[in-house]
Design an enzyme around this catalytic site. Structure first.
Site, PDB file in Angstrom:
ATOM      1  N   ALA A  64       0.850  -1.187   0.000  1.00 25.82           N
ATOM      2  CA  ALA A  64       0.000   0.000   0.000  1.00 25.82           C
ATOM      3  C   ALA A  64       0.889   1.241   0.000  1.00 25.82           C
ATOM      4  CB  ALA A  64      -0.902  -0.013   1.224  1.00 25.82           C
ATOM      5  N   GLY A 107       0.713  -5.253   0.913  1.00 26.62           N
ATOM      6  CA  GLY A 107      -0.477  -5.449   0.086  1.00 26.62           C
ATOM      7  C   GLY A 107      -0.167  -6.139  -1.239  1.00 26.62           C
ATOM      8  N   GLU A 110      -0.265  -9.657  -0.443  1.00 30.72           N
ATOM      9  CA  GLU A 110      -1.667  -9.993  -0.134  1.00 30.72           C
ATOM     10  C   GLU A 110      -2.519 -10.106  -1.406  1.00 30.72           C
ATOM     11  OE1 GLU A 110      -1.678  -6.808   2.813  1.00 30.72           O
ATOM     12  OE2 GLU A 110      -2.529  -8.248   4.220  1.00 30.72           O
ATOM     13  N   GLU A 130       4.720  -4.713   7.179  1.00 27.82           N
ATOM     14  CA  GLU A 130       3.893  -3.696   7.842  1.00 27.82           C
ATOM     15  C   GLU A 130       4.379  -3.408   9.253  1.00 27.82           C
ATOM     16  OE1 GLU A 130       2.719  -6.281   6.101  1.00 27.82           O
ATOM     17  OE2 GLU A 130       1.105  -5.608   4.775  1.00 27.82           O
TER      18      GLU A 130
HETATM   19  N1  CO8 Z   1       4.450   3.370  -0.794  1.00 25.98           N
HETATM   20  C1  CO8 Z   1       4.790   4.533  -1.370  1.00 25.98           C
HETATM   21  N2  CO8 Z   1       5.886   4.684  -2.158  1.00 25.98           N
HETATM   22  C2  CO8 Z   1       6.683   3.621  -2.312  1.00 25.98           C
HETATM   23  C3  CO8 Z   1       6.403   2.375  -1.723  1.00 25.98           C
HETATM   24  C4  CO8 Z   1       5.225   2.261  -0.932  1.00 25.98           C
HETATM   25  N3  CO8 Z   1       4.833   1.118  -0.386  1.00 25.98           N
HETATM   26  N4  CO8 Z   1       7.384   1.508  -2.048  1.00 25.98           N
HETATM   27  C5  CO8 Z   1       8.239   2.178  -2.835  1.00 25.98           C
HETATM   28  N5  CO8 Z   1       7.818   3.464  -2.995  1.00 25.98           N
HETATM   29  C6  CO8 Z   1       8.474   4.527  -3.755  1.00 25.98           C
HETATM   30  C7  CO8 Z   1       9.653   5.080  -2.999  1.00 25.98           C
HETATM   31  O1  CO8 Z   1       9.248   6.037  -2.046  1.00 25.98           O
HETATM   32  C8  CO8 Z   1      10.461   5.686  -4.137  1.00 25.98           C
HETATM   33  O2  CO8 Z   1       9.859   6.905  -4.517  1.00 25.98           O
HETATM   34  P1  CO8 Z   1      10.776   8.235  -4.736  1.00 25.98           P
HETATM   35  O3  CO8 Z   1      11.665   7.857  -5.900  1.00 25.98           O
HETATM   36  O4  CO8 Z   1       9.787   9.292  -5.053  1.00 25.98           O
HETATM   37  O5  CO8 Z   1      11.537   8.422  -3.481  1.00 25.98           O
HETATM   38  C9  CO8 Z   1      10.209   4.712  -5.301  1.00 25.98           C
HETATM   39  O6  CO8 Z   1       9.023   4.001  -4.955  1.00 25.98           O
HETATM   40  C10 CO8 Z   1      11.330   3.702  -5.451  1.00 25.98           C
HETATM   41  O7  CO8 Z   1      11.526   3.065  -4.189  1.00 25.98           O
HETATM   42  P2  CO8 Z   1      12.958   2.940  -3.478  1.00 25.98           P
HETATM   43  O8  CO8 Z   1      13.844   4.083  -3.874  1.00 25.98           O
HETATM   44  O9  CO8 Z   1      12.727   2.724  -2.017  1.00 25.98           O
HETATM   45  O10 CO8 Z   1      13.507   1.595  -4.179  1.00 25.98           O
HETATM   46  P3  CO8 Z   1      14.523   0.536  -3.582  1.00 25.98           P
HETATM   47  O11 CO8 Z   1      14.829  -0.398  -4.710  1.00 25.98           O
HETATM   48  O12 CO8 Z   1      15.637   1.195  -2.887  1.00 25.98           O
HETATM   49  O13 CO8 Z   1      13.684  -0.258  -2.444  1.00 25.98           O
HETATM   50  C11 CO8 Z   1      11.765  -1.424  -1.553  1.00 25.98           C
HETATM   51  C12 CO8 Z   1      12.583  -1.019  -2.824  1.00 25.98           C
HETATM   52  C13 CO8 Z   1      12.565  -2.388  -0.689  1.00 25.98           C
HETATM   53  C14 CO8 Z   1      10.509  -2.138  -2.082  1.00 25.98           C
HETATM   54  C15 CO8 Z   1      11.388  -0.159  -0.750  1.00 25.98           C
HETATM   55  O14 CO8 Z   1      10.849   0.803  -1.640  1.00 25.98           O
HETATM   56  C16 CO8 Z   1      10.406  -0.412   0.338  1.00 25.98           C
HETATM   57  O15 CO8 Z   1      10.772  -0.910   1.379  1.00 25.98           O
HETATM   58  N6  CO8 Z   1       9.123  -0.044   0.116  1.00 25.98           N
HETATM   59  C17 CO8 Z   1       8.094  -0.174   1.119  1.00 25.98           C
HETATM   60  C18 CO8 Z   1       7.648  -1.617   1.286  1.00 25.98           C
HETATM   61  C19 CO8 Z   1       6.596  -1.724   2.365  1.00 25.98           C
HETATM   62  O16 CO8 Z   1       6.819  -1.440   3.518  1.00 25.98           O
HETATM   63  N7  CO8 Z   1       5.385  -2.190   1.951  1.00 25.98           N
HETATM   64  C20 CO8 Z   1       4.278  -2.377   2.869  1.00 25.98           C
HETATM   65  C21 CO8 Z   1       3.371  -1.175   2.876  1.00 25.98           C
HETATM   66  S1  CO8 Z   1       2.064  -1.340   4.092  1.00 25.98           S
HETATM   67  C22 CO8 Z   1       0.915  -2.319   3.325  1.00 25.98           C
HETATM   68  O17 CO8 Z   1       1.093  -2.779   2.219  1.00 25.98           O
HETATM   69  C23 CO8 Z   1      -0.345  -2.602   4.097  1.00 25.98           C
HETATM   70  C24 CO8 Z   1      -1.452  -3.080   3.198  1.00 25.98           C
HETATM   71  C25 CO8 Z   1      -2.759  -3.036   3.939  1.00 25.98           C
HETATM   72  C26 CO8 Z   1      -3.889  -2.560   3.032  1.00 25.98           C
HETATM   73  C27 CO8 Z   1      -5.182  -2.622   3.796  1.00 25.98           C
HETATM   74  C28 CO8 Z   1      -6.391  -2.498   2.899  1.00 25.98           C
HETATM   75  C29 CO8 Z   1      -7.692  -2.806   3.651  1.00 25.98           C
END
Ligand code: CO8
Length: 256
Positions: A64, A107, A110, A130
């Site tokens: 998400a 997500g 999921e 998360e």
């Molecule tokens: N949300 C927003 N932006 C994101 C996300 C995210 N989940 N993941 C990556 N991005 C963005 C980064 O901010 C970055 O943007 P910018 O260039 O503007 O800074 C761009 O994507 C590229 O990402 P990175 O530079 O971080 O790329 P890396 O290769 O260094 O890292 C990772 C990749 C490991 C995937 C890293 O981006 C990361 O850890 N992302 C977050 C992963 C995470 O924590 N996901 C869980 C989110 S919570 C969730 O999913 C709950 C779901 C529940 C839904 C409920 C519905 C009912």
């Protein structure tokens, strides 16, 4: 943010692609709204038999959208139901194959768990991170992981936020096959083609019956299976399938 492409040998496979490359396909409200609408369009259109859901080679979906969620309060997510329709995928009755390359986190994992079959590219990474951002899985992670794998795997992933590889995901049973990254989508479409050759009516019945295994006791599930099995005897496709076997020819399905 979502593209729908007609593909497959008989042009009856819907390839649904998450396409938000600058955020690694993070699931924002607009993307999820478009995904829900696209899935419902495909569900209603009889010319589509099977769905393949994919992302890019770098990311299926990195979870998400954390930046969008960061601003929300309890009332936004509860009272205003911010996440309405995020689970449309779990209500689709046509078979859905996930073709997961790259990051499938939170997500993203999921969504894969909501699909019927998961194929992964060698570079796929799954996880429920998360806990690292002070929340818990909200799209089924704490419920589907234990049902599809084990309590131990579910707890370890959700309590640590550790990521697992495609091969690990195959070993624990989330993924059925792993392919080289660039072949993944075409392999998923080949699988979709094989499923699409069967009677849509009977395909839907199989999906219904397997899914009941996750909602019922064994005895209730066996009853449901038996009733559905009996119900196939009210269809032309069951008669045609058995007649075609006896006549040593390919069946011609009419889906009634
Ligand atoms: N949300 C927003 N932006 C994101 C996300 C995210 N989940 N993941 C990556 N991005 C963005 C980064 O901010 C970055 O943007 P910018 O260039 O503007 O800074 C761009 O994507 C590229 O990402 P990175 O530079 O971080 O790329 P890396 O290769 O260094 O890292 C990772 C990749 C490991 C995937 C890293 O981006 C990361 O850890 N992302 C977050 C992963 C995470 O924590 N996901 C869980 C989110 S919570 C969730 O999913 C709950 C779901 C529940 C839904 C409920 C519905 C009912």
């Amino acid at each position: 943010m979502i593209t729908l492409t007609r593909t497959g040998a008989s042009e009856n496979v819907a390839l649904v692609t998450l396409n938000r490359p600058n955020a690694l396909n993070a699931l924002c409200r607009q993307l999820m709204q478009e995904l829900s609408e696209t899935l419902l369009t495909v569900e209603k259109d009889d010319s589509y038999r099977v769905i393949v859901l994919t992302g890019s080679e770098k990311a299926f979906a990195a979870g998400a959208d954390i930046k969008e969620m960061a601003k929300l309060e309890f009332a936004d997510v509860f009272q205003n139901d911010f996440f309405t329709n995020w689970d449309t995928l779990s209500r689709i009755t046509k078979p859905v194959i996930a073709a997961v390359n790259g990051f499938a986190l939170g997500g993203g994992t999921e969504l894969a768990l909501m699909c019927d079959i998961v194929y992964a590219g060698e570079n796929a990474v799954f996880g429920q991170p998360e806990i690292n951002i002070g929340t818990i899985p909200g799209l089924g992670g704490t419920q589907r992981w234990p049902r599809f794998t084990s309590k131990s795997i579910a707890m370890e992933l959700c309590l640590t936020g550790d990521k697992i590889s495609a091969q690990d995901a195959k070993e624990v049973g989330l993924v059925s096959k792993v392919f080289p990254t660039q072949q993944l989508v075409s392999e998923a479409v080949l699988l979709a083609d094989r499923i699409a050759k069967n009677s849509p009516l009977i395909v839907k019945t199989v999906k219904n019956s397997v899914n009941s295994a996750y909602e019922t006791s064994l005895n209730q599930g066996l009853q449901i299976e038996k009733q559905l099995f009996h119900s196939t005897f009210a269809t032309n496709d069951r008669r045609e399938g058995m007649t075609a076997f006896a006549e040593k020819r390919a069946p011609k399905w009419t889906s009634n």
